[in-house]
Design a protein around this motif. Sequence first.
Motif, PDB file in Angstrom:
ATOM      1  N   ILE B  75       2.931 -15.119 -12.929  1.00  0.00           N
ATOM      2  CA  ILE B  75       3.291 -14.635 -11.594  1.00  0.00           C
ATOM      3  C   ILE B  75       4.788 -14.767 -11.296  1.00  0.00           C
ATOM      4  CG2 ILE B  75       0.958 -15.012 -10.661  1.00  0.00           C
ATOM      5  CD1 ILE B  75       2.035 -17.349  -9.089  1.00  0.00           C
ATOM      6  N   ALA B  76       5.500 -15.534 -12.137  1.00  0.00           N
ATOM      7  CA  ALA B  76       6.953 -15.628 -11.958  1.00  0.00           C
ATOM      8  C   ALA B  76       7.661 -14.438 -12.614  1.00  0.00           C
ATOM      9  CB  ALA B  76       7.480 -16.944 -12.525  1.00  0.00           C
ATOM     10  N   GLU B  77       6.900 -13.618 -13.302  1.00  0.00           N
ATOM     11  CA  GLU B  77       7.434 -12.481 -14.053  1.00  0.00           C
ATOM     12  C   GLU B  77       7.766 -11.301 -13.121  1.00  0.00           C
ATOM     13  OE1 GLU B  77       8.999 -11.076 -16.802  1.00  0.00           O
ATOM     14  OE2 GLU B  77       7.986 -12.923 -17.481  1.00  0.00           O
ATOM     15  N   PRO B  78       9.042 -10.900 -13.030  1.00  0.00           N
ATOM     16  CA  PRO B  78       9.397  -9.809 -12.104  1.00  0.00           C
ATOM     17  C   PRO B  78       8.619  -8.506 -12.337  1.00  0.00           C
ATOM     18  CG  PRO B  78      11.369 -10.881 -12.942  1.00  0.00           C
ATOM     19  CD  PRO B  78      10.223 -11.462 -13.693  1.00  0.00           C
ATOM     20  N   ARG B  79       8.291  -8.199 -13.601  1.00  0.00           N
ATOM     21  CA  ARG B  79       7.557  -6.953 -13.870  1.00  0.00           C
ATOM     22  C   ARG B  79       6.170  -7.004 -13.252  1.00  0.00           C
ATOM     23  NH1 ARG B  79      10.084  -2.437 -15.248  1.00  0.00           N
ATOM     24  NH2 ARG B  79       8.658  -1.693 -16.854  1.00  0.00           N
ATOM     25  N   LEU B  80       5.546  -8.174 -13.225  1.00  0.00           N
ATOM     26  CA  LEU B  80       4.218  -8.267 -12.609  1.00  0.00           C
ATOM     27  C   LEU B  80       4.326  -8.033 -11.105  1.00  0.00           C
ATOM     28  CD1 LEU B  80       1.150  -8.991 -13.355  1.00  0.00           C
ATOM     29  CD2 LEU B  80       1.634 -11.099 -12.132  1.00  0.00           C
ATOM     30  N   ARG B  81       5.325  -8.660 -10.495  1.00  0.00           N
ATOM     31  CA  ARG B  81       5.600  -8.426  -9.067  1.00  0.00           C
ATOM     32  C   ARG B  81       5.733  -6.946  -8.782  1.00  0.00           C
ATOM     33  NH1 ARG B  81      10.891 -10.405  -6.615  1.00  0.00           N
ATOM     34  NH2 ARG B  81       9.922 -10.106  -4.592  1.00  0.00           N
ATOM     35  N   ALA B  82       6.530  -6.286  -9.611  1.00  0.00           N
ATOM     36  CA  ALA B  82       6.780  -4.860  -9.391  1.00  0.00           C
ATOM     37  C   ALA B  82       5.487  -4.064  -9.543  1.00  0.00           C
ATOM     38  CB  ALA B  82       7.845  -4.368 -10.374  1.00  0.00           C
ATOM     39  N   MET B  83       4.665  -4.446 -10.498  1.00  0.00           N
ATOM     40  CA  MET B  83       3.418  -3.716 -10.715  1.00  0.00           C
ATOM     41  C   MET B  83       2.474  -3.907  -9.538  1.00  0.00           C
ATOM     42  SD  MET B  83       0.901  -3.608 -14.013  1.00  0.00           S
ATOM     43  CE  MET B  83       0.010  -5.130 -13.731  1.00  0.00           C
ATOM     44  N   ILE B  84       2.405  -5.125  -9.043  1.00  0.00           N
ATOM     45  CA  ILE B  84       1.530  -5.403  -7.895  1.00  0.00           C
ATOM     46  C   ILE B  84       1.991  -4.597  -6.678  1.00  0.00           C
ATOM     47  CG2 ILE B  84       0.950  -7.205  -6.218  1.00  0.00           C
ATOM     48  CD1 ILE B  84       0.833  -9.105  -8.729  1.00  0.00           C
ATOM     49  N   ALA B  85       3.299  -4.561  -6.473  1.00  0.00           N
ATOM     50  CA  ALA B  85       3.822  -3.779  -5.346  1.00  0.00           C
ATOM     51  C   ALA B  85       3.411  -2.308  -5.492  1.00  0.00           C
ATOM     52  CB  ALA B  85       5.340  -3.906  -5.277  1.00  0.00           C
ATOM     53  N   ARG B  86       3.470  -1.787  -6.721  1.00  0.00           N
ATOM     54  CA  ARG B  86       3.072  -0.394  -6.951  1.00  0.00           C
ATOM     55  C   ARG B  86       1.579  -0.190  -6.702  1.00  0.00           C
ATOM     56  NH1 ARG B  86       7.176   3.091  -6.496  1.00  0.00           N
ATOM     57  NH2 ARG B  86       8.848   2.652  -7.959  1.00  0.00           N
ATOM     58  N   ILE B  87       0.764  -1.121  -7.138  1.00  0.00           N
ATOM     59  CA  ILE B  87      -0.691  -0.976  -6.955  1.00  0.00           C
ATOM     60  C   ILE B  87      -1.021  -0.997  -5.464  1.00  0.00           C
ATOM     61  CG2 ILE B  87      -2.967  -1.979  -7.421  1.00  0.00           C
ATOM     62  CD1 ILE B  87      -1.744  -3.229  -9.967  1.00  0.00           C
ATOM     63  N   PHE B  88      -0.444  -1.968  -4.758  1.00  0.00           N
ATOM     64  CA  PHE B  88      -0.657  -2.031  -3.309  1.00  0.00           C
ATOM     65  C   PHE B  88      -0.163  -0.742  -2.662  1.00  0.00           C
ATOM     66  CE2 PHE B  88      -1.863  -6.048  -1.119  1.00  0.00           C
ATOM     67  CZ  PHE B  88      -2.271  -6.751  -2.219  1.00  0.00           C
ATOM     68  N   GLY B  89       1.014  -0.317  -3.059  1.00  0.00           N
ATOM     69  CA  GLY B  89       1.609   0.877  -2.467  1.00  0.00           C
ATOM     70  C   GLY B  89       0.733   2.107  -2.669  1.00  0.00           C
ATOM     71  N   ALA B  90       0.069   2.173  -3.824  1.00  0.00           N
ATOM     72  CA  ALA B  90      -0.756   3.343  -4.139  1.00  0.00           C
ATOM     73  C   ALA B  90      -2.130   3.282  -3.484  1.00  0.00           C
ATOM     74  CB  ALA B  90      -0.905   3.470  -5.659  1.00  0.00           C
ATOM     75  N   SER B  91      -2.493   2.135  -2.919  1.00  0.00           N
ATOM     76  CA  SER B  91      -3.881   1.948  -2.475  1.00  0.00           C
ATOM     77  C   SER B  91      -4.318   2.950  -1.408  1.00  0.00           C
ATOM     78  CB  SER B  91      -4.086   0.525  -1.970  1.00  0.00           C
ATOM     79  OG  SER B  91      -3.334   0.320  -0.796  1.00  0.00           O
ATOM     80  N   VAL B  92      -3.387   3.367  -0.571  1.00  0.00           N
ATOM     81  CA  VAL B  92      -3.767   4.321   0.465  1.00  0.00           C
ATOM     82  C   VAL B  92      -3.402   5.756   0.053  1.00  0.00           C
ATOM     83  CG1 VAL B  92      -3.317   5.039   2.854  1.00  0.00           C
ATOM     84  CG2 VAL B  92      -3.716   2.633   2.329  1.00  0.00           C
ATOM     85  N   SER B  93      -2.229   5.914  -0.576  1.00  0.00           N
ATOM     86  CA  SER B  93      -1.823   7.267  -0.981  1.00  0.00           C
ATOM     87  C   SER B  93      -2.667   7.771  -2.152  1.00  0.00           C
ATOM     88  CB  SER B  93      -0.331   7.285  -1.347  1.00  0.00           C
ATOM     89  OG  SER B  93      -0.058   6.341  -2.364  1.00  0.00           O
ATOM     90  N   HIS B  94      -3.139   6.890  -3.017  1.00  0.00           N
ATOM     91  CA  HIS B  94      -3.954   7.278  -4.170  1.00  0.00           C
ATOM     92  C   HIS B  94      -5.153   6.344  -4.309  1.00  0.00           C
ATOM     93  CE1 HIS B  94       0.134   8.780  -4.958  1.00  0.00           C
ATOM     94  NE2 HIS B  94      -0.460   9.790  -5.537  1.00  0.00           N
ATOM     95  N   PRO B  95      -6.093   6.445  -3.381  1.00  0.00           N
ATOM     96  CA  PRO B  95      -7.225   5.501  -3.371  1.00  0.00           C
ATOM     97  C   PRO B  95      -8.057   5.524  -4.653  1.00  0.00           C
ATOM     98  CG  PRO B  95      -7.570   7.309  -1.798  1.00  0.00           C
ATOM     99  CD  PRO B  95      -6.170   7.402  -2.267  1.00  0.00           C
ATOM    100  N   GLU B  96      -8.040   6.642  -5.372  1.00  0.00           N
ATOM    101  CA  GLU B  96      -8.807   6.718  -6.626  1.00  0.00           C
ATOM    102  C   GLU B  96      -8.342   5.681  -7.645  1.00  0.00           C
ATOM    103  OE1 GLU B  96     -11.419   8.976  -7.267  1.00  0.00           O
ATOM    104  OE2 GLU B  96     -11.113   8.968  -5.093  1.00  0.00           O
ATOM    105  N   LEU B  97      -7.033   5.444  -7.658  1.00  0.00           N
ATOM    106  CA  LEU B  97      -6.505   4.493  -8.639  1.00  0.00           C
ATOM    107  C   LEU B  97      -7.040   3.101  -8.344  1.00  0.00           C
ATOM    108  CD1 LEU B  97      -4.730   3.508 -10.947  1.00  0.00           C
ATOM    109  CD2 LEU B  97      -2.812   3.404  -9.346  1.00  0.00           C
TER     110      LEU B  97
END
Lengths: 173, 173
Positions: B75-97
């Motif tokens: 969880i200290a890994e910046p790439r994981l942070r970035a990925m989580i932000a993308r997944i959260f960000g996509a949750s409403v715009s792309h609910p299928e993902l």
Amino acid sequence: MFIDGGVEGASIEQIAKRAGVGKLTVYRRWDSKEAVLAAAIESARDGIPEAPADFADVPVATLVRELLPGLAEAIAEPRLRAMIARIFGASVSHPELMATYWDNYVVPRRRNTRVLLERAQAEGAIAADADLDVLIDMMVGAVLFRLVQPEPLDVAGAAAYLESVYRQAGLLD
Amino acid sequence: MFIDGGVEGASIEQIAKRAGVGKLTVYRRWDSKEAVLAAAIESARDGIPEAPADFADVPVATLVRELLPGLAEAIAEPRLRAMIARIFGASVSHPELMATYWDNYVVPRRRNTRVLLERAQAEGAIAADADLDVLIDMMVGAVLFRLVQPEPLDVAGAAAYLESVYRQAGLLD
């Protein structure tokens, strides 16, 4: 505009155009796009009940029960879900927005919540060695996480969910 | 590609091009863009320790202590942070993902975590009437929420944070 298109969908130029003013008028009031968006986010969450700065003699559980119905209604709102998804999404791509919103709007609210938790802790409802900032993250984080999960909550589901979170945290019997 | 540009930045066409294959080759293995991205997300979190499906006689606290250092590093890994932000960000715009990732990858992991919590509950470390799904949201949600907050955690900070979360949940003394 931020909900529909994220940070990219809300430039100062577009904001000014939509408001029917010049860019300079926007810049006169806010010194950056992040500051405008942070203010917009804050105004969009207007009406969501929050822990008061001073709650005198009201027992913690009573206060929580009073806040709960309004909170449940707010988190069942699809636009709030969408806004949260956008804020999370922008946290890495546009860290300035999260930093501005955090410092100006989140920190003061967390301070009030902390006072509430400190009182619950003094009353023995929360463990004496609990890390209250982590506990706030657990309560708020659970709700934020639940909101991006499939199968949205309706108002009744949101109320039951919040009750469960507060009970787990020690704020309700 | 998903981390850098979100769902929009990772079309099947771009994915195929980057992989040096034709679009049909991608579609032969995955039936939608969401399925490719969900598999990519899952493979990116490879190496992050998780609760085993079967943990026999190991005490819960021992197991949690074993998982903790690897989780803190992850969880200290910046790439994981970035990925989580993308997944959260996509949750409403792309609910299928989110739906695809949730059903195929998150649900099985939550099932294992639930077994762990049920044992802690049987041991009396977690209240008998606790809602374990909400408790999982509180633990995972706290970490996800912390990761999008300003001031990223380093590995030591992440370990201390996780310890605090697990203690609050009743999984550590």
